[in-house]
Scaffold this motif. Structure first.
Motif, PDB file in Angstrom:
ATOM      1  N   LEU A  92       0.814  -1.214   0.000  1.00 47.83           N
ATOM      2  CA  LEU A  92       0.000   0.000   0.000  1.00 47.83           C
ATOM      3  C   LEU A  92       0.847   1.263   0.000  1.00 47.83           C
ATOM      4  O   LEU A  92       1.906   1.327   0.629  1.00 47.83           O
ATOM      5  CB  LEU A  92      -0.928   0.006   1.213  1.00 47.83           C
ATOM      6  N   LEU A 100      -7.955   4.270   2.871  1.00 49.91           N
ATOM      7  CA  LEU A 100      -8.526   3.206   3.702  1.00 49.91           C
ATOM      8  C   LEU A 100      -9.291   3.811   4.865  1.00 49.91           C
ATOM      9  O   LEU A 100     -10.391   3.371   5.191  1.00 49.91           O
ATOM     10  CB  LEU A 100      -7.404   2.330   4.258  1.00 49.91           C
ATOM     11  N   SER A 103     -12.523   4.987   3.704  1.00 44.80           N
ATOM     12  CA  SER A 103     -13.427   3.885   3.379  1.00 44.80           C
ATOM     13  C   SER A 103     -14.005   3.241   4.623  1.00 44.80           C
ATOM     14  O   SER A 103     -15.070   2.643   4.584  1.00 44.80           O
ATOM     15  CB  SER A 103     -12.691   2.798   2.596  1.00 44.80           C
ATOM     16  N   PHE A 117     -17.728   5.121  -4.575  1.00 44.71           N
ATOM     17  CA  PHE A 117     -17.234   3.809  -4.216  1.00 44.71           C
ATOM     18  C   PHE A 117     -15.758   3.665  -4.548  1.00 44.71           C
ATOM     19  O   PHE A 117     -15.019   2.962  -3.906  1.00 44.71           O
ATOM     20  CB  PHE A 117     -18.053   2.765  -4.979  1.00 44.71           C
ATOM     21  N   THR A 118     -15.330   4.394  -5.548  1.00 44.42           N
ATOM     22  CA  THR A 118     -13.941   4.273  -5.971  1.00 44.42           C
ATOM     23  C   THR A 118     -13.038   5.008  -4.999  1.00 44.42           C
ATOM     24  O   THR A 118     -13.489   5.778  -4.158  1.00 44.42           O
ATOM     25  CB  THR A 118     -13.719   4.870  -7.368  1.00 44.42           C
ATOM     26  N   THR A 119     -11.757   4.764  -5.140  1.00 45.99           N
ATOM     27  CA  THR A 119     -10.803   5.407  -4.233  1.00 45.99           C
ATOM     28  C   THR A 119     -10.404   6.798  -4.704  1.00 45.99           C
ATOM     29  O   THR A 119      -9.543   7.431  -4.129  1.00 45.99           O
ATOM     30  CB  THR A 119      -9.561   4.529  -4.091  1.00 45.99           C
TER      31      THR A 119
ATOM     32  N   PHE B 157     -10.494  -3.381 -10.428  1.00 48.81           N
ATOM     33  CA  PHE B 157     -11.325  -3.410  -9.219  1.00 48.81           C
ATOM     34  C   PHE B 157     -10.430  -3.471  -7.985  1.00 48.81           C
ATOM     35  O   PHE B 157     -10.626  -2.758  -6.999  1.00 48.81           O
ATOM     36  CB  PHE B 157     -12.249  -4.634  -9.261  1.00 48.81           C
ATOM     37  N   ARG B 159      -7.406  -2.543  -7.699  1.00 46.56           N
ATOM     38  CA  ARG B 159      -6.505  -1.395  -7.580  1.00 46.56           C
ATOM     39  C   ARG B 159      -7.246  -0.100  -7.227  1.00 46.56           C
ATOM     40  O   ARG B 159      -6.749   0.718  -6.469  1.00 46.56           O
ATOM     41  CB  ARG B 159      -5.754  -1.224  -8.913  1.00 46.56           C
ATOM     42  N   PHE B 160      -8.451   0.065  -7.779  1.00 41.04           N
ATOM     43  CA  PHE B 160      -9.064   1.394  -7.702  1.00 41.04           C
ATOM     44  C   PHE B 160     -10.305   1.523  -6.813  1.00 41.04           C
ATOM     45  O   PHE B 160     -10.767   2.622  -6.586  1.00 41.04           O
ATOM     46  CB  PHE B 160      -9.437   1.878  -9.115  1.00 41.04           C
ATOM     47  N   THR B 161     -10.886   0.409  -6.375  1.00 41.81           N
ATOM     48  CA  THR B 161     -12.094   0.563  -5.564  1.00 41.81           C
ATOM     49  C   THR B 161     -11.768   0.457  -4.081  1.00 41.81           C
ATOM     50  O   THR B 161     -10.724  -0.071  -3.694  1.00 41.81           O
ATOM     51  CB  THR B 161     -13.148  -0.509  -5.908  1.00 41.81           C
ATOM     52  N   ALA B 162     -12.713   0.964  -3.279  1.00 45.23           N
ATOM     53  CA  ALA B 162     -12.519   0.922  -1.831  1.00 45.23           C
ATOM     54  C   ALA B 162     -12.485  -0.521  -1.339  1.00 45.23           C
ATOM     55  O   ALA B 162     -11.669  -0.875  -0.478  1.00 45.23           O
ATOM     56  CB  ALA B 162     -13.648   1.692  -1.158  1.00 45.23           C
ATOM     57  N   VAL B 163     -13.364  -1.360  -1.891  1.00 48.36           N
ATOM     58  CA  VAL B 163     -13.379  -2.774  -1.470  1.00 48.36           C
ATOM     59  C   VAL B 163     -12.074  -3.454  -1.899  1.00 48.36           C
ATOM     60  O   VAL B 163     -11.494  -4.240  -1.150  1.00 48.36           O
ATOM     61  CB  VAL B 163     -14.602  -3.511  -2.056  1.00 48.36           C
ATOM     62  N   LEU B 165      -9.260  -2.033  -2.205  1.00 52.42           N
ATOM     63  CA  LEU B 165      -8.228  -1.523  -1.301  1.00 52.42           C
ATOM     64  C   LEU B 165      -8.250  -2.306   0.020  1.00 52.42           C
ATOM     65  O   LEU B 165      -7.204  -2.682   0.560  1.00 52.42           O
ATOM     66  CB  LEU B 165      -8.481  -0.031  -1.055  1.00 52.42           C
ATOM     67  N   MET B 166      -9.461  -2.561   0.523  1.00 52.46           N
ATOM     68  CA  MET B 166      -9.573  -3.345   1.760  1.00 52.46           C
ATOM     69  C   MET B 166      -9.048  -4.765   1.542  1.00 52.46           C
ATOM     70  O   MET B 166      -8.405  -5.349   2.414  1.00 52.46           O
ATOM     71  CB  MET B 166     -11.035  -3.393   2.214  1.00 52.46           C
ATOM     72  N   ARG B 168      -6.736  -5.629  -0.545  1.00 52.57           N
ATOM     73  CA  ARG B 168      -5.279  -5.568  -0.616  1.00 52.57           C
ATOM     74  C   ARG B 168      -4.678  -5.458   0.783  1.00 52.57           C
ATOM     75  O   ARG B 168      -3.669  -6.088   1.092  1.00 52.57           O
ATOM     76  CB  ARG B 168      -4.839  -4.368  -1.463  1.00 52.57           C
ATOM     77  N   CYS B 169      -5.321  -4.656   1.622  1.00 59.27           N
ATOM     78  CA  CYS B 169      -4.820  -4.493   2.981  1.00 59.27           C
ATOM     79  C   CYS B 169      -4.960  -5.801   3.762  1.00 59.27           C
ATOM     80  O   CYS B 169      -4.027  -6.232   4.444  1.00 59.27           O
ATOM     81  CB  CYS B 169      -5.579  -3.365   3.686  1.00 59.27           C
TER      82      CYS B 169
END
Lengths: 249, 305
Positions: A92, A100, A103, A117-119, B157, B159-163, B165-166, B168-169
């Motif tokens: 990350l 994060l 989110s 929804f996107t980052t 998906f 790489r770029f979405t909040a889900v 990202l979660m 990946r974490c």
């Protein structure tokens, strides 16, 4: 009282880490929790944030019992925290960590329903800029977190916690590993967060100049118990605190 | 030159399906630490479910969508019912359980649809497209393009979405993810759902190319050299390695095997090298493990098989 702890006790084997602690934090107040190593400060924060479940006692936030809630459930109640030891996260970037926080914050459901929804989140970018630019990290937003120094990683962790837009912010040595100048910059950011969002802050910290600059009230712990509760002027002349800290008779 | 291009297109089409399936294995491994040997069974079952849905009269798009949803459900079920209770079991025990799932799913398909290959319903139109003198059947073209789009879409998906990202974490450090408020067990279930869904679509695409049979489950064995080559924890690596392996198999089949056979015929009494292209992935697997155990895109020292 916004945050209220009553008789919190937690033992690890034969060691009593926190011993019947009572602590109150008013809405919008910044309270520092200080004390020598092993006093039980981080353990208490861990109890409030759901990492540990104490053997006895009660912790309420805005009247609701929060003891034993998972960090996820606490996030939904507006509670966010930082950590003394920042975990290893290889994949990350700085901006990912702040995103994060966004989110996972309380407003996440609304944000998703609004199509965010996107980052791609302007507020996350703004926070990264506001919090990290004073540390010379403005250009580091796409750098892997693992490449930063310990102090800077902690600053990113703080940015993540703030990005959740919490009502209660629990900070565990937020300026550890930073230079004096950087620590003061971050202390101002922490006060700014309270002024901007009106959030309540409970902070474990060793650096007294940062504590004095940031906090409204100081609570001193020793051997798992509270030994002092008052202002920064009072703490310096309190005989019990001087005995614990300076070894004065 | 035209022949080479023909081999390239065929290799990319099959390789992209390998990649799609391998991405599923990597995703599960990243999120839950499980090396899922049942992935090949998910591939096969997805194809059989599409077949069954088509037999019920559903149009191809709906049949594939239904199979995808059912496979996602089966993935969640497998994680919640079988794998989650084994959270603290030794790695070998968990691997054995996924092998057991492979055998069970294969046996179930055998019981329902029998051992014989089945004619897979036509999903893509017949015929071929001519491009620079190269003929690409619509089957290959659509399977390849769809697989690559799905793989890229999935990587996007992630790489770029909040889900994403979660995910990946949670994959990077589950304990840290839990501590900051990520519902890690839900993320693991989601990973299994997506992985099984991708496998189901991959199975359907493979069945359109090679027909429907229980042998589709063997694709899981080819997916493992792909993930070793790409790096066990790299989703992008799985995509690139899948395409590379597809190309390698295609060139082995179309160029290398005939050349070796000609050579052998000239000097020995051996006339065939058999299906050399099926050996290539494993030869590559051994070479990669010897020379670069972390794969092309894996992190050094992070995962060594």
């Amino acid at each position: 009282m916004a945050l209220e702890a009553r008789g919190v006790t937690i033992r690890f084997g034969g060691v009593v880490a926190v011993n019947g602690l009572d602590l109150d934090v008013r809405q919008g107040e910044i309270v520092a929790l200080i004390g020598p190593n092993g006093a039980g400060k981080t353990t208490f924060i861990n109890c409030v944030s759901g990492a540990y479940v104490p053997q006895s006692g009660r912790v309420t936030w805005k009247g609701g019992d929060i003891l034993g809630l998972t960090p996820n459930a606490l996030g939904q109640r507006g509670v966010s925290r930082t950590f003394q030891n920042v975990a290893s996260l290889h994949d990350l970037t700085v901006l990912d960590i702040v995103r994060l926080g966004r989110s996972l914050g309380r407003g996440r459901t609304e944000r998703r329903s609004l199509g965010l929804f996107t980052t791609r989140d302007p507020l996350a970018e703004e926070l990264t800029e506001t919090l990290l630019a004073p540390l010379g990290l403005a250009d580091a937003r796409h750098r892997p977190i693992q490449m930063l120094s310990y102090g800077h990683r902690k600053a990113v962790d703080l940015a993540r916690a703030i990005a959740a837009e919490p009502e209660l912010l629990l900070l565990d040595e937020p300026v550890a590993g930073l230079s004096s100048r950087e620590a003061h910059e971050l202390a101002d950011v922490i006060r700014g967060v309270r002024e901007r969002h009106g959030c309540t802050i409970l902070m474990v910290e060793h650096k007294m100049d940062v504590v004095n600059r940031t906090c409204d009230r100081i609570v001193v712990m020793a051997a798992g118990s509270r030994i002092f509760d008052g202002s920064s002027d009072e703490v310096q002349v309190d005989p019990e605190v001087r005995r614990v800290y300076l070894g004065e008779p | 030159m035209t022949y080479i291009l023909q081999l390239v297109t065929a290799g990319l089409a099959v390789g992209s399906v390998y990649a799609l399936i391998a991405i599923g294995i990597v995703l599960i491994y990243k999120c839950s630490g499980v090396v899922n040997f049942a992935q090949g069974a998910f591939v096969m079952m997805g194809a059989y479910l599409t077949f069954a849905a088509s037999r019920l009269g559903l149009p191809p798009v709906l049949a594939v969508t239904l199979a995808l949803v059912l496979m996602a459900g089966i993935g969640v079920l497998a994680e919640r019912v079988v794998l989650r209770p084994m959270l603290k079991a030794p790695v070998v025990a968990v691997m054995m359980v996924t092998l057991g799932m492979l055998i069970m799913i294969r046996a179930s398909c055998l019981a329902v649809w029998g051992p014989d290959p089945l004619a897979f319903p036509r999903i893509f139109p017949d015929g071929a497209l001519e491009l620079f003198g190269v003929f690409i059947t619509y089957n290959y073209l659509t399977a390849g393009v769809l697989s690559i789009l799905l793989s890229l879409g999935f990587l996007g998906f992630y790489r770029f979405t909040a889900v994403g990202l979660m995910q990946r974490c949670a994959a990077d450090n589950p304990r840290a993810a839990l501590a900051i408020g990520i519902h890690t067990s839900n993320q693991v279930s989601l990973a299994w759902a997506m992985s099984a869904g991708l496998a189901g679509v991959g199975g359907t695409l493979l069945a359109t190319l090679n027909g429907l049979s229980l042998g589709l489950a063997d694709i899981g064995l080819i997916a493992f050299p792909v993930i070793v080559l790409g790096g066990l924890t790299s989703l992008g690596g799985a995509l690139v390695a899948g395409l590379l392996l597809g190309l390698l198999q295609s060139f082995t089949d179309g160029l290398l095997s005939p050349m070796i056979e000609d050579l052998l015929r000239a000097h020995t009494r051996i006339y065939s090298v058999g299906a050399l292209q099926q050996v290539v992935p494993y030869a590559l697997l051994v070479a990669v493990l010897l020379l670069r155990p972390q794969g092309i895109f894996g992190r050094k020292g992070s995962e060594r098989l």
